[in-house]
Design a protein around this motif. Structure first.
Motif, PDB file in Angstrom:
ATOM      1  N   PRO A  88       1.184  -1.032   0.011  1.00  0.00           N
ATOM      2  CA  PRO A  88       0.226  -0.070   0.174  1.00  0.00           C
ATOM      3  C   PRO A  88       0.837   1.436  -0.081  1.00  0.00           C
ATOM      4  CG  PRO A  88      -0.657  -1.436   1.486  1.00  0.00           C
ATOM      5  CD  PRO A  88       0.306  -2.277   1.151  1.00  0.00           C
ATOM      6  N   HIS A  89       1.804   1.626   0.849  1.00  0.00           N
ATOM      7  CA  HIS A  89       2.895   2.678   0.434  1.00  0.00           C
ATOM      8  C   HIS A  89       3.460   2.792  -1.160  1.00  0.00           C
ATOM      9  CE1 HIS A  89       2.922   2.427   4.928  1.00  0.00           C
ATOM     10  NE2 HIS A  89       3.568   1.873   4.923  1.00  0.00           N
ATOM     11  N   TYR A  90       3.392   1.850  -1.914  1.00  0.00           N
ATOM     12  CA  TYR A  90       3.934   1.825  -3.442  1.00  0.00           C
ATOM     13  C   TYR A  90       2.796   2.503  -4.121  1.00  0.00           C
ATOM     14  CZ  TYR A  90       7.987  -0.199  -0.425  1.00  0.00           C
ATOM     15  OH  TYR A  90       8.448  -0.809   0.470  1.00  0.00           O
ATOM     16  N   LEU A  91       1.769   2.870  -3.996  1.00  0.00           N
ATOM     17  CA  LEU A  91       1.108   3.688  -4.699  1.00  0.00           C
ATOM     18  C   LEU A  91       0.514   4.159  -3.642  1.00  0.00           C
ATOM     19  CD1 LEU A  91      -2.266   1.099  -5.987  1.00  0.00           C
ATOM     20  CD2 LEU A  91      -0.437   0.720  -3.705  1.00  0.00           C
ATOM     21  N   LYS A  92      -0.049   5.539  -4.719  1.00  0.00           N
ATOM     22  CA  LYS A  92      -0.931   6.645  -3.903  1.00  0.00           C
ATOM     23  C   LYS A  92      -2.468   6.035  -4.330  1.00  0.00           C
ATOM     24  CE  LYS A  92       0.234  10.345  -5.695  1.00  0.00           C
ATOM     25  NZ  LYS A  92       0.325  11.553  -6.660  1.00  0.00           N
ATOM     26  N   CYS A  93      -2.370   5.886  -2.533  1.00  0.00           N
ATOM     27  CA  CYS A  93      -3.931   5.399  -2.180  1.00  0.00           C
ATOM     28  C   CYS A  93      -4.482   5.943  -0.413  1.00  0.00           C
ATOM     29  CB  CYS A  93      -4.721   4.166  -2.455  1.00  0.00           C
ATOM     30  SG  CYS A  93      -3.025   2.685  -1.839  1.00  0.00           S
ATOM     31  N   ASN A  94      -5.413   5.772  -0.035  1.00  0.00           N
ATOM     32  CA  ASN A  94      -5.648   5.924   0.822  1.00  0.00           C
ATOM     33  C   ASN A  94      -5.414   4.808   1.619  1.00  0.00           C
ATOM     34  OD1 ASN A  94      -7.618   8.322   1.541  1.00  0.00           O
ATOM     35  ND2 ASN A  94      -8.510   7.210   0.140  1.00  0.00           N
TER      36      ASN A  94
ATOM     37  N   ALA B 193      17.613   6.186  10.761  1.00  0.00           N
ATOM     38  CA  ALA B 193      17.983   8.036  11.946  1.00  0.00           C
ATOM     39  C   ALA B 193      17.971   8.916  11.394  1.00  0.00           C
ATOM     40  CB  ALA B 193      19.636   7.348  11.570  1.00  0.00           C
ATOM     41  N   ALA B 194      17.201   9.095  10.241  1.00  0.00           N
ATOM     42  CA  ALA B 194      16.259   9.975   9.801  1.00  0.00           C
ATOM     43  C   ALA B 194      15.185  11.154  10.429  1.00  0.00           C
ATOM     44  CB  ALA B 194      16.623  10.604   8.845  1.00  0.00           C
ATOM     45  N   THR B 195      14.694   9.478  10.885  1.00  0.00           N
ATOM     46  CA  THR B 195      13.484  10.126  10.758  1.00  0.00           C
ATOM     47  C   THR B 195      12.716   9.239  12.463  1.00  0.00           C
ATOM     48  OG1 THR B 195      12.848   8.711   8.512  1.00  0.00           O
ATOM     49  CG2 THR B 195      11.011   8.879   9.680  1.00  0.00           C
TER      50      THR B 195
ATOM     51  N   GLU C 190       7.452   2.305  12.163  1.00  0.00           N
ATOM     52  CA  GLU C 190       7.790   3.570  11.615  1.00  0.00           C
ATOM     53  C   GLU C 190       7.416   4.158  10.324  1.00  0.00           C
ATOM     54  OE1 GLU C 190       8.128   6.185  13.633  1.00  0.00           O
ATOM     55  OE2 GLU C 190       9.877   5.937  14.770  1.00  0.00           O
ATOM     56  N   HIS C 191       7.169   6.055  10.713  1.00  0.00           N
ATOM     57  CA  HIS C 191       7.108   6.228   8.935  1.00  0.00           C
ATOM     58  C   HIS C 191       7.405   7.637   9.014  1.00  0.00           C
ATOM     59  CE1 HIS C 191       3.076   6.201  11.289  1.00  0.00           C
ATOM     60  NE2 HIS C 191       3.106   7.445  11.714  1.00  0.00           N
ATOM     61  N   ASP C 192       7.730   8.021   7.515  1.00  0.00           N
ATOM     62  CA  ASP C 192       8.149   9.823   7.333  1.00  0.00           C
ATOM     63  C   ASP C 192       6.577   9.860   7.914  1.00  0.00           C
ATOM     64  OD1 ASP C 192       5.708   9.548   5.057  1.00  0.00           O
ATOM     65  OD2 ASP C 192       8.100   9.256   3.902  1.00  0.00           O
ATOM     66  N   GLU C 193       6.918  11.098   7.345  1.00  0.00           N
ATOM     67  CA  GLU C 193       5.047  12.670   7.650  1.00  0.00           C
ATOM     68  C   GLU C 193       4.241  12.236   6.994  1.00  0.00           C
ATOM     69  OE1 GLU C 193       8.652  15.488   6.082  1.00  0.00           O
ATOM     70  OE2 GLU C 193       6.499  16.846   6.884  1.00  0.00           O
ATOM     71  N   TRP C 194       4.927  11.578   6.097  1.00  0.00           N
ATOM     72  CA  TRP C 194       3.543  11.261   4.926  1.00  0.00           C
ATOM     73  C   TRP C 194       2.649  10.190   4.983  1.00  0.00           C
ATOM     74  CZ3 TRP C 194       2.722  15.158   2.264  1.00  0.00           C
ATOM     75  CH2 TRP C 194       3.568  16.332   1.379  1.00  0.00           C
ATOM     76  N   GLY C 195       3.053   9.429   6.199  1.00  0.00           N
ATOM     77  CA  GLY C 195       2.402   8.148   6.485  1.00  0.00           C
ATOM     78  C   GLY C 195       3.397   7.382   5.810  1.00  0.00           C
TER      79      GLY C 195
ATOM     80  N   ARG D  34     -10.803  14.617  -2.076  1.00  0.00           N
ATOM     81  CA  ARG D  34      -9.849  14.201  -2.951  1.00  0.00           C
ATOM     82  C   ARG D  34      -8.427  13.758  -2.009  1.00  0.00           C
ATOM     83  NH1 ARG D  34     -11.259  13.159  -8.298  1.00  0.00           N
ATOM     84  NH2 ARG D  34      -8.701  12.901  -8.946  1.00  0.00           N
ATOM     85  N   HIS D  35      -8.795  14.211  -1.035  1.00  0.00           N
ATOM     86  CA  HIS D  35      -7.283  14.187  -0.233  1.00  0.00           C
ATOM     87  C   HIS D  35      -6.971  12.450   0.738  1.00  0.00           C
ATOM     88  CE1 HIS D  35      -6.179  18.376   0.320  1.00  0.00           C
ATOM     89  NE2 HIS D  35      -7.840  18.415   0.691  1.00  0.00           N
ATOM     90  N   LEU D  36      -5.755  11.875   0.480  1.00  0.00           N
ATOM     91  CA  LEU D  36      -5.304  10.760   0.463  1.00  0.00           C
ATOM     92  C   LEU D  36      -5.283  10.690   2.522  1.00  0.00           C
ATOM     93  CD1 LEU D  36      -3.815   9.475  -2.325  1.00  0.00           C
ATOM     94  CD2 LEU D  36      -5.687   9.475  -1.848  1.00  0.00           C
ATOM     95  N   VAL D  37      -6.313   9.345   2.818  1.00  0.00           N
ATOM     96  CA  VAL D  37      -5.679   8.863   4.340  1.00  0.00           C
ATOM     97  C   VAL D  37      -5.024   8.209   4.548  1.00  0.00           C
ATOM     98  CG1 VAL D  37      -6.895   8.701   6.222  1.00  0.00           C
ATOM     99  CG2 VAL D  37      -7.892  10.004   4.827  1.00  0.00           C
TER     100      VAL D  37
END
Lengths: 289, 279
Positions: A55-61, B149-151, B137-142, B128-131
Motif C-alpha cells: 500500500p505504500h508503493y502506490l497512491k491511495c488511502n 536515523a533521519a526519522t 515507523e514512518h515519515d511525515e507522509w505516513g 480527493r485528499h488521501l488518508v
C-alpha cells in the motif's frame, strides 16, 4: 481520465530487485485504472510482511496496521464507508498464520472487500522460515529436518465455506492477474485471490520452475459449479491451476440488512444526533432499559 | 423496604408458570426478608422507601451506550465478556432507533481492529485528499521508512510530547478522610469499596484510616504525598506492583503491604485482619 501515472508515488520500494511482488503491484494498478478508479476512491489495508508494504508503493488511502489484522480493519472501513473500494493486501504468513481466525470469520461475514494474498509459501520478511503454506518435507532455515505439519489449502476451505469469489493468480502473469483482480474487485461480497508469488531470495525453486507448472483454467471450466471448483482446488496433479476457481452471487453481504432497514448512507457522514434534554431522552428510551 | 412491590414483580415474572411456583417464590422471598430484617435490620443503612413519583432504573452500561450514540458513535464491534457485554447488547437492541451498527467480533483483537478501521479524523474517500495510517515507523507522509536515523528520533520526540500532555490530563488520586489520620491506605482500581469499608471498620476500633485511591496510573499524575503520614499499600497481586511504582516515582515508603492473590476480592475485613497481623 485514469492512467497508471496517477497511481505513482515517490516512495522507495524495499523489495528485492526483480521480486514478483512488482508484478502484483503493476497488475493491481492496471486493474484500478481499468475499473476507472481514482486514488481517493481506494483504500488498501495491510498488516505486516513483504506484501503488507504494497500500500505504500502506490497512491491511495491506506491503513498499514498490525500483523495479521488487516481483515477486521477492512471490515470496519467498508461498513462505515461502503462507497470506498476496500482491498486487503496480505501474505500467507500474515493472513493464514497470524490472522487465520480473521480470514475464517471474514469469509462468514462476507463484507464487500477484496483480499489479495501474496503466497510465496514462506516467511520472507524474517528470512525464510516455513509458513502455513510451505509444502510438507521442505527444508527451511528453521525447519532444518523438513516441514512436519501439512500446509493449509485455503482456496479449498474458502470454496467449502461459500466465499463468493475464489481465484488463484500468478505474479509472473500480469495480464491474467489483472483480469482476475478486475473481476475480484467488481464482485459484491468478500472476494479472495491467492496469488502464487515465488520468492527469488529465500524460495526453493527458480521462477521458471513455477512457470512450467502453471495451467490456466480454460473457457470450458465453469466457476459456478461448486463441487467442480472444490475438486479443482483439491487436485494434486503437480500443476498450479490459475484463474477464477469459484464464483457465485453473494446472498448475504455483511451489513446488508442494516443498510436496508436503518440507513443506506455511509455512517461516516451521518453526524451527531441531537438531544436537548437528558430527562426527555431517558424518558424516550426508558422502555428499552 | 416495602416487600409488596417485590411480591408483585414475582407474580409478573412467573405469570406463565404454575400457582405453586409463584407461592414457592413468595415463600422464599418472605423467609429471606424476615431473616434479613432480623439479622441486619438495625445496622443496614440502605433504605428503599416507596416513592409515589415515577422512576426507572438505567444501568451504567445502558447510560454509557446511549451517551456514546448521542456523542456520534455509529459503529460498535465487541467480543462478549463482562463487564462490557451490556454495552453492545443494549445498542443491538435499539440499533434501528439509534442508527448504530453493531457486530460481535470473532475475538477481542478483531473487535479493536474493526473499530480502528473507522479512521477517527479524516474519512478516506470523502474528498480527493488521501488518508495514510501506518503501524511501523514512518515519515511525515505516513509512509514506512528504513531511514531510521533521519526519522525515528523526531517521531519519538513527538510521542514523548504527547506523554507530557497526558500528564496534565491524567486524573489525580482521590483523597478520602485524609485529615487527622493514624494510617493511610493506598490502593488502585477495584479495591476502592473495600478501602472505604475498611476505613469504617477501623473507626469502630478507634483508628482514623485515610485513603488515597488511584484510577489512572500512567503517566502518573503530579501529586504531593503528605510527608507526615504512615502509608500502607493494598493490592490484588502478589508483588505489590503499585507500591514499587510509587516508591520509584514519588519516593514514598510503605509501612506494610496488604496483598491478596488467591483470586478472591479484597474486602474491608480482609484489610483489617492483615493490618493487625502485620502491625
Amino acid at each position: 481520465m485514469n492512467n497508471l501515472d496517477e497511481y505513482n508515488n515517490q516512495v522507495e520500494i524495499q523489495w528485492c530487485p526483480g521480486c514478483p511482488n512488482f508484478g502484483i503491484l503493476n497488475a493491481l494498478k492496471g486493474a484500478l485504472v481499468e475499473l476507472g478508479k481514482s486514488p481517493h476512491e481506494i483504500c488498501l489495508v495491510s498488516g505486516i510482511g513483504q506484501a503488507a508494504k504494497l500500500p505504500h508503493y502506490l497512491k491511495c488511502n491506506f491503513f498499514n496496521g498490525l500483523h495479521g489484522r488487516a481483515i477486521p480493519v477492512a471490515t470496519g472501513i467498508q461498513v462505515v464507508n461502503p462507497d470506498l473500494t476496500t482491498i486487503v493486501v496480505t501474505g500467507d504468513g500474515d493472513c493464514y498464520g497470524e490472522g487465520g481466525n480473521h480470514f475464517i470469520h471474514g469469509i462468514r461475514r462476507n463484507a464487500d472487500i477484496t483480499v489479495l494474498v501474496h503466497n510465496n509459501e514462506i516467511y520472507a520478511l524474517t528470512k525464510g522460515q516455513a509458513s502455513p503454506t510451505t509444502p510438507l518435507g521442505e527444508k527451511r532455515r528453521l525447519q532444518i529436518r523438513g516441514v512436519e505439519i501439512p500446509p493449509l489449502n485455503m482456496p479449498a476451505f474458502a470454496i467449502m465455506q461459500d466465499c463468493g469469489f475464489v481465484a488463484r493468480g500468478f505474479a509472473g502473469d500480469r495480464e491474467q492477474l489483472q483480469d482476475i483482480l478486475v473481476r475480484a474487485i467488481k464482485h459484491r461480497g468478500m472476494s479472495y485471490v491467492d496469488i502464487i508469488q515465488p520468492c527469488i531470495t529465500w524460495g526453493t525453486h527458480p521462477l521458471n520452475w513455477y512457470k512450467e507448472k502453471i495451467a490456466k483454467l480454460g473457457d470450458e471450466y465453469d466457476p459456478g459449479d461448486k463441487i467442480a471448483a472444490l475438486s479443482m482446488a483439491l487436485i494434486k496433479d503437480d500443476l498450479i491451476h490459475t484463474g477464477v476457481l469459484y464464483e457465485a452471487p453473494s446472498a448475504n453481504i455483511f451489513a446488508a440488512r442494516f443498510r436496508k432497514e436503518v440507513t443506506t448512507r455511509p455512517l461516516t457522514g451521518l453526524g451527531m444526533q441531537k438531544a436537548e434534554n437528558i430527562y426527555n431522552l431517558f424518558s424516550e428510551f426508558k422502555q428499552s432499559f | 423496604m416495602d416487600i409488596h412491590p417485590v411480591k408483585d414483580n414475582i407474580k409478573k415474572i412467573f405469570l406463565k408458570k404454575s400457582e405453586e411456583i409463584i407461592s414457592n417464590n413468595e415463600n422464599a422471598l418472605g423467609e429471606g426478608y424476615y431473616l434479613a430484617q432480623k439479622e441486619c435490620g438495625e445496622i443496614c443503612y440502605w433504605k428503599l422507601p416507596r416513592r409515589d413519583d415515577e422512576h426507572y432504573i438505567i444501568t451504567g452500561n445502558e447510560a454509557l451506550a446511549l451517551g456514546a450514540a448521542y456523542g456520534g458513535c455509529r459503529f460498535i464491534s465487541a467480543y462478549p465478556m463482562s463487564p462490557s457485554t451490556g454495552i453492545i447488547t443494549y445498542l443491538a437492541s435499539v440499533q434501528e432507533r439509534l442508527g448504530i451498527f453493531t457486530e460481535q467480533a470473532e475475538d477481542e483483537i478483531a473487535a479493536i481492529n474493526m473499530a480502528s478501521g473507522i479512521f477517527p479524523r479524516l474519512w478516506p474517500g470523502m474528498s480527493r485528499h488521501l488518508v495514510a495510517a501506518d503501524s511501523d515507523e514512518h515519515d511525515e507522509w505516513g509512509h514506512i521508512t528504513e531511514d531510521l536515523a533521519a526519522t525515528a528520533p523526531a517521531m519519538v520526540k513527538k510521542r514523548i510530547s504527547k506523554l507530557n500532555g497526558l500528564k496534565g490530563a491524567v486524573q489525580p488520586p482521590e483523597e478520602i478522610s485524609l485529615e487527622k489520620t493514624d494510617v493511610v491506605f493506598i490502593g488502585w482500581g477495584s479495591t476502592r469499596g473495600a478501602l472505604i469499608e475498611a476505613s469504617d471498620l477501623f473507626k469502630h476500633d478507634g483508628i482514623n484510616a485515610g485513603i488515597i485511591h488511584f484510577t489512572e496510573l500512567w503517566p502518573l499524575p503530579e501529586y504531593d504525598f503528605p510527608k507526615d503520614k504512615t502509608y500502607w499499600d493494598v493490592e490484588g497481586n502478589a508483588l505489590g506492583q503499585l507500591s514499587r511504582l510509587l516508591k520509584d516515582e514519588y519516593d514514598i515508603n510503605f509501612k506494610g503491604l496488604i496483598s491478596r492473590y488467591d483470586g478472591l476480592p479484597i474486602t474491608g475485613e480482609y484489610i483489617r485482619r492483615c493490618f493487625y497481623e502485620q502491625s
